[in-house]
Design a protein around this motif. Structure first.
Motif, mmCIF file in Angstrom:
data_model
loop_
_atom_site.group_PDB
_atom_site.id
_atom_site.type_symbol
_atom_site.label_atom_id
_atom_site.label_comp_id
_atom_site.label_asym_id
_atom_site.label_seq_id
_atom_site.Cartn_x
_atom_site.Cartn_y
_atom_site.Cartn_z
ATOM 1 N N PRO A 222 0.897 -1.456 -0.395
ATOM 2 C CA PRO A 222 0.121 -0.051 0.122
ATOM 3 C C PRO A 222 0.569 1.712 0.051
ATOM 4 O O PRO A 222 0.272 2.138 -0.439
ATOM 5 N N ALA A 223 1.906 1.122 0.708
ATOM 6 C CA ALA A 223 3.167 2.430 0.240
ATOM 7 C C ALA A 223 3.073 2.805 -0.562
ATOM 8 O O ALA A 223 3.089 3.976 -1.104
ATOM 9 N N THR A 224 2.987 2.013 -2.022
ATOM 10 C CA THR A 224 3.356 2.389 -3.319
ATOM 11 C C THR A 224 1.987 3.273 -3.972
ATOM 12 O O THR A 224 2.288 3.382 -4.867
ATOM 13 N N MET A 225 1.112 3.040 -3.124
ATOM 14 C CA MET A 225 -0.794 3.316 -3.826
ATOM 15 C C MET A 225 -0.777 3.993 -2.623
ATOM 16 O O MET A 225 -2.603 4.356 -2.675
ATOM 17 N N ALA A 226 -0.110 4.954 -2.237
ATOM 18 C CA ALA A 226 -0.872 6.056 -1.318
ATOM 19 C C ALA A 226 -1.551 7.039 -1.654
ATOM 20 O O ALA A 226 -2.665 7.869 -0.986
ATOM 21 N N ALA A 227 -1.606 7.652 -3.079
ATOM 22 C CA ALA A 227 -2.151 8.521 -3.703
ATOM 23 C C ALA A 227 -3.051 8.243 -3.890
ATOM 24 O O ALA A 227 -4.337 9.211 -3.906
ATOM 25 N N ARG A 228 -3.566 6.836 -3.371
ATOM 26 C CA ARG A 228 -4.992 6.847 -3.702
ATOM 27 C C ARG A 228 -6.130 6.926 -2.149
ATOM 28 O O ARG A 228 -7.107 6.860 -2.451
ATOM 29 N N ALA A 229 -5.690 7.086 -1.061
ATOM 30 C CA ALA A 229 -6.150 7.120 0.077
ATOM 31 C C ALA A 229 -6.908 8.843 0.406
ATOM 32 O O ALA A 229 -6.471 9.599 -0.215
ATOM 33 N N THR A 230 -7.681 8.919 0.404
ATOM 34 C CA THR A 230 -8.699 9.441 0.529
ATOM 35 C C THR A 230 -9.220 9.608 2.036
ATOM 36 O O THR A 230 -9.123 11.240 2.506
ATOM 37 N N ALA A 231 -8.916 9.173 2.750
ATOM 38 C CA ALA A 231 -9.511 8.897 5.171
ATOM 39 C C ALA A 231 -8.527 9.346 5.460
ATOM 40 O O ALA A 231 -6.929 8.603 4.781
ATOM 41 N N PRO A 232 -8.622 10.510 6.453
ATOM 42 C CA PRO A 232 -7.700 10.058 7.155
ATOM 43 C C PRO A 232 -7.034 8.988 8.048
ATOM 44 O O PRO A 232 -7.703 7.932 7.863
ATOM 45 N N LEU A 233 -5.668 8.812 8.023
ATOM 46 C CA LEU A 233 -5.044 7.111 9.034
ATOM 47 C C LEU A 233 -4.588 8.127 9.745
ATOM 48 O O LEU A 233 -3.546 8.942 9.880
#
Length: 331
Positions: free
Chosen positions: A258-269
């Motif tokens: 998932p580190a390589t796909m972080a740009a897809r995230a929308t929710a706060p982590l």
């Protein structure tokens, strides 16, 4: 998750794979989750990487609510089941006795041997505290655990459990009888489950509006392989043999991380990490934080000085950080 019940082999292999073939092992079935018998099954599609999962059409599952398992002063507990990728996934649902519309949380267990697991048996403290705080809480058993269907994947690494988490969130949002606000759904996972909820937030961004990872495995999956598996061992061969090392096959390991796909995230982590954790490497938390910040995505860290992998002896401090984050994001 109780230290005494965790199989070191299951924890190591599970953390190394994000979700591994070990969750497809035969698991004891539980009578209380007989709801699974009324959820329709379809041929299950094999899911191989996060990119594969992200490309799948969105499912529209709903929960089948079964027998009441218990009652506390402020909430009820029932057996539930829902469909995911053609399988039936069992679980436990805690619902407030109050009336109104509620925020909800999917709670995801960490690495534990299926033979030691019964439905909803992990993260008991978190279950009770979230339910008492007024959340609808869906404790998913994930495929291969308790009464959930066995993982049909023949691949050495697949994202089936991540798919089950995504569909758990969708089921909460789509089951009108629960009175859950579909715009107030969070994901909370511990250890391997922490990595898996991060998987879910990048694979299906609309599924949740807040994500908490407690002591998560590395979001660069090859780090988990290096920490938990050794060349020459059967587990290492099962994982690395078909794909090679990160140096030999960087694209595959990027596609399951998932580190390589972080740009897809929308929710706060939010990452909650104990500094005395001897299971996962606490340095993985700032690495994930950096990946999220580099992608311009909202991330925060609650470091609990002196806490171990289960946040003991400062569990309440860690939970207070978790609850404060959820209350703010899902208000």
């Amino acid at each position: 998750m109780s230290v005494g019940r965790v199989s070191s082999a299951a924890l190591a292999l599970g953390a190394a794979l994000a979700v591994a073939s070990c969750v497809g092992a035969d698991a004891p079935k539980t009578a209380s989750t007989s709801t699974s018998s009324v959820v329709s099954r379809q041929p299950a599609a094999e899911v191989v990487t996060l990119k594969t999962l992200a490309a799948l059409p969105a499912e529209t599952p709903t929960l089948t609510i079964g027998d009441q398992l218990g009652a506390e002063p402020t909430y009820l507990t029932r057996a539930v089941a829902y469909p995911s990728g053609g399988l039936v996934i069992s679980g436990v649902l805690h619902t407030p006795k109050a009336t109104g519309t509620f925020p909800a949380v999917v709670l995801v267990h960490g690495g534990v041997s299926p033979s030691d697991y019964t439905t909803g048996s992990e993260l008991k403290r978190e279950q009770a505290a979230l339910a008492q705080a007024g959340y609808v809480v869906l404790v998913t058993d994930l495929r291969g655990f308790a009464a959930s269907d066995r993982n049909p994947s023949t691949g050495d690494v697949d994202m089936g459990a991540t798919q089950d988490i995504v569909n758990a969130a969708r089921a909460l949002a789509g089951t009108k009888a629960l009175h859950v606000d579909p715009q107030r759904i969070g994901l909370v996972g511990h250890s391997l489950g922490g990595l898996q909820v991060i998987n879910a937030m990048v694979a299906a961004p609309p599924a949740a509006q807040a994500v908490v990872a407690i002591a998560p495995a590395s979001t660069t999956v090859w780090n988990n392989v290096q920490r938990f598996l050794k060349p020459g061992e059967a587990g290492y061969a099962a994982v690395v043999g078909p794909h090679g090392t990160q140096q030999e096959n960087p694209q595959f390991w990027a596609d399951v991380s998932p580190a390589t796909m972080a740009a897809r995230a929308t929710a706060p982590l939010l990452i909650v990490q104990g500094t005395a954790d001897k299971v996962v490497d606490p340095a993985w938390t700032p690495a994930t934080e950096s990946a999220w910040k580099a992608a311009g995505k909202p991330v925060s860290v609650a470091r609990i000085d002196g806490a171990d992998h289960f946040l003991d002896p400062l569990w309440q401090k860690g939970f207070d950080a978790l609850l404060g984050f959820l209350d703010k994001q899902l208000a």
